[in-house]
Design a protein around this motif. Sequence first.
Motif: not given
Lengths: 278, 444
Positions: A90, A178-179, A182-183, A186, B3, B7, B11, B14
């Motif tokens: 990670l 629109g991500a 982080w998105r 992942f 967003r 997030m 995230c 985790r």
Amino acid sequence: MNHRRVLNSVLVYSLLPGMSLIFLIPVWMMLAGSFKADDLVLQHAGSLQGYFPASMSMQNYQDVFDRVPFLRYLLNSMLITSTIVIAGALVNSLAGYALARLRWPGRDWILLVIIALMIIPLEAIAVPLFYEVTLLGWRDTYLVQIVPFIANAFSIYLFYTFFLGLPREFEEAARIDGAGSWRIFFNIVAPNAKPVYAAVAILTFLTQWGSFLWPLMVTHSEEVRPLPLGIAAFYTLPPLQWGDIFAFGVMMVSPVLLVFIVFQRWFVAGVATTGVKG
Amino acid sequence: MNRIVIMMQTCLPRLMYLLLVLPLMSLLPACDRNNDQQDDTSKDAITIQAWAHAGQAAERLVLKKQVEQFNQQTDDIDIELTFVPERDYNAQVQAAALAGDLPDILEFDGPYLYNYIWQQQLLPLETLLPAAVIDDLLPSIVVQGTYGQHLYSVGVFDSGLGLYARKSALSRINARIPQSAADAWRIAEFNNILLKLAQQDDDGAVLDLKLNYGGEWFTYGFSPVLQSAGADLIDRDSYQHSRGVLNSDAAIAALQYVQSWIQNGRVDPNLDDAAFVSGRVALSWVGHWEYSRYKQAWQDDLVILPLPDFGEGSRTGQGSWNWGITTRCAQPQAAAEFIRFLLQTDQVLAMSNVNGAVPGTRSAVQRSASYGEKGELHLFADQLLQGVAVPRPRTPAYPIITTAFQQAFQQIRNGANVKQALDKAATIIDQDIRDNQGYPFLTE
């Protein structure tokens, strides 16, 4: 041309079994020795008998469990190694992604530092690190065996090089949808980076599973010690119990072989894509 | 904003899990210890931490039982025993010392004893142990544990070194069988015996020097050769130099004998560690730890002899694991109680019976079936009682002395020039002593 290719293949394939034997024979000898009486292990070592178990006695395996808390060591090793592998995957992939894809001040300098850190071995920083963890009161815990090894310069560099080669189009499409970063990481980047995750996982697993110096320095309780320190208990005044040592070795190596067999496909793919050499 | 929410949803759980799990894991062993301490506190007992080497399985078992027995017998003291692997034991002690985390009671091997004392990690024991207990110790153990006028360590057992032989092989060549160290074969006689045995042997290799061991064995097993020839590892009057002692003419001549045995093919390389038990050799130069294996192989044909006399009388090695109380110990009197318990005759014999070592007290030697007057291993005890055994040099420089000698011995066995090898070892040792300003004695 075809004739030459066939000749090359014959040559290569006739050499490969011999080469593989060089690596397999010690492992086989360890397995065979683990079923022998202690005094027979060395007596047979110089002859063909060394490669065949004299009997199928499980006494050496029983002795291992009698002499050391093997299961405790095994659980400790599994806990420490798997935590480092998972947390490392990670943390290091995030770092590699940030270096490869995101723009932020000082990025190039940080990358340089990470590349430089790759050449510094643990032995060189063991003493200052020892003082640091002592000040933190972490000695003789799991924490001290895990935290210093989660972030790894080599793993970051592997992820970095892999992410550099990943097509930007996926990420750009996701960003248009629109991500956020982080998105994207992942949901888009990480699923496409399985080979490098596998390569990093296996390399980290192998390194940590056999780790000896650091646990030796920072632990003394059986409750937190890993397998490599367990086998050290068998090195006593002579005569050594070689059958017990081999039995311990077999049980210590088996999980490594299992992990490698399970992840072999991804590991080979990871090696091919990242250019890692053993 | 969306967003950030996504997030957080994906995230953060985790990461939070990771951040929570890691510290919790670190607490696991600490919890165990806290529980133990709570149990101890309920008894109002003093807890004494002890580290011991994880030796043979039987040794561990006996020590565990001794700790249990002591804890049951004493209401006010509880011993917490930790076994540390023998290999790299010193590295762990040094690490714990650096971290100020040494236990109250520490077991340690002879080679490091004086270094620990010099580092001021051990307390003198003469005020903590009754005089009767100290008087009962074998003189070899007292000598080994004494440094700068104080006794810092005591051993529950000591070691023995000698020559194991097959009586039948010796009688075939009409060799006499020495009865004590004073009666040991002189070097010329020994060389003659080797020659005669070799003449009756298929391959001429009749002596096992345990060349398969390596490490500290070379110093333990072969420094008596130097001492028997009138040389030594270091000048024991000043402990300031090896030059002129380790590389003296006497030392060179003595080790040339050893080299000649190897070069003339008298020594079995013993790669399988079975040279003596399989009957390939008639003589084996080794310590007490091989007795049970050799006895099983040769029964009444086995005899134990002193090492040969190289000119100044037969000498032998000594020393084994010791107990000491560290300067970190807040309750040294309680710690001493446990050591005193271990030195009770029954406890000494219990340990000696499982590890085969020489009992560490005179009373235990007398009661020992193996080491008593009529025991088959009495020679080993006698050597320790009569001053035939030479302690390791009592200096913090010992780790470097033994390393340098081991390297020299390796070179010599491989055919190097003996003088050059010993010159080099002496230079390394003297340099280390100079680098440490002569390892000055502790101030009183």
